[in-house]
Design an enzyme around this catalytic site. Sequence first.
Site, PDB file in Angstrom:
ATOM      1  CE  LYS A   1      -4.085   1.532  -0.483  1.00 17.66           C
ATOM      2  NZ  LYS A   1      -4.845   1.159  -1.676  1.00 17.66           N
TER       3      LYS A   1
ATOM      4  CB  SER B   1      -7.843   1.196  -3.658  1.00 20.32           C
ATOM      5  OG  SER B   1      -7.563   1.147  -2.287  1.00 20.32           O
TER       6      SER B   1
END
Length: 588
Positions: free
Chosen positions: A195, A387
């Site tokens: 991430k 996402s």
Amino acid sequence: MRSFFKYVLATITGIGIVVVILFAILVGMITSAINQVGSSKESAVPSNAVLYVTLDYNIPERSSPNPLEGLNVPGYGEMKTLGLNDILSRIAAAKADSRIKGIYLNPRQVNVGMASLKQIRDALLDFKESGKFVVAYSDMYTQKAYYVASVADSVFIHPEGALEFKGLSASVTFLKEALDKLGVEMQVVKVGTYKSAVEPFLLNEMSPANREQMSSYLESMYEGILSDIAGTRNIASDTLRYVADNYLIRSAEDAVHRKFADGIRYKDEMLTSLRKRLGAEERRELPAVSLLDYTEANSAESSGGRIAVLYAAGDIVDGEGAENTIGGDRFSRELRRLRRDDRVKAVVLRVNSPGGSALASDIIAREVELTKKVKPIVVSMGDYAASGGYYIAALADSIFAERETLTGSIGVFGLIPNLQGLLNNKLGIHIDEVKTGRFSDLLGSPDRPLTAEERAIIQMEVERVYKTFVGKVAKGRGMTAARVDSLGQGRVWTGSQAQAYGLVDEIGGLQRAIQSAASKAKLSNYKVVSYPSVKDPFSSLLGASKEKIKMWMFDDGLAEYRSYIEQLRTVVRSSGIQTRLPYTVEIR
């Protein structure tokens, strides 16, 4: 009194500017209407013509009315926009249009992502199946321009022109050192090894994990591009890679020698050859109609049900959102309406989003799940569906992605700036406060760092959101949470990689998704209707917000800087816990 006159003068000046702009717009609209009187859309296309395609304009997911476009308002007269939906439908219409004998492709700068460009290229391939010709000509082919031009029967280049072919690259801008100089500390809590959306604020270079994932999806995308070009130019993929690695095309002659182009021509020679091919008189203009102006014939009304295509493009934000964002409240309401509309037999959710608010993503995902219980809902992914963009897609009946779509990025982060160094040390600004409890000022004091206890609270919340995200994906994709977690950790995949791992069902564009939705709804006769509904230009102007007007005006002249401004604005408005694609990825 002086202030009173200052504000009065400012108000009068503002009103005057608005009146002038509105008057110019009104004159332009009237002029446009007068010019159209006595001429039909049918007569705009010559009987023996080529469709002229450039792709050097702004290409959003779908066309929307811009009342400033094409008007002779000083500084704002050259704005051109055509949605991907209209580009694809117009090329498809030209395939069956007897007036159109072929396509004259004149690409140079192509302002669209790779997944969208793949759809345009596929549409041109489909056009060729009609037996009509496609020829390409340019004085300068960028890599994106050549990728789409390589579909042509013949590719020509200017004698002094250039053809760029050197492989793909992607870069990330890092801000840590600049933030350090300003005295700004970005406090980060996240879940996911990959991430990396927060890396530009914490590092001055890519982490090993981020470099690994970027190299992986860039190579996956590159292999697909080489395969496509190899198929239409009859050049082996290994040869294409060799040419790129050694930068062997440095002139127009090199392009012809390496069989990337079929010949060298000046523009007048190109036009002369097209006139001869069409049987047009040499002294007359080339019979052509621009893709921007081409109007497909109205199709007959279908007696069957509707398939709704709901376009979700932009950042996912809380509340209503703007026209170029996906507001959680607005899109959940749209899905409820479509679910309750008996005319709508199936829904295609067209997602082109890097993600955003975790809360808004969950609100929309809930409506997707409820819609699935009532009627088929299929997801079609564009350039990005990552996402939060993947979050809202995961619970659909099935997911279609382009081979180059960037997707996955199943991870969560929170970003809390500490402005103590900037405010206290650089600007001499100090903030003092009183509170009734230990956590009354949690996330409310920009001039101090988080305490260890506060950071632990936020970390727990981020992990809770990640667990929910993983659970939704596991439920939608029929996987275990452990399997989703192994594919998650914030890692970004291309569509082809995501399909191999079960995150995507099929590779294909919007049309394939529509056909799948029709099949699930058992429809052989149907009408495709786009949502949210698009207002006519005049209503759009009257109801336009300040942000929308600024966006219209920004499209002209400053468009090349728009992406950078939008990135900064995204950082500013990214409050709360985020499910967002790592930074903005621009493939060159």
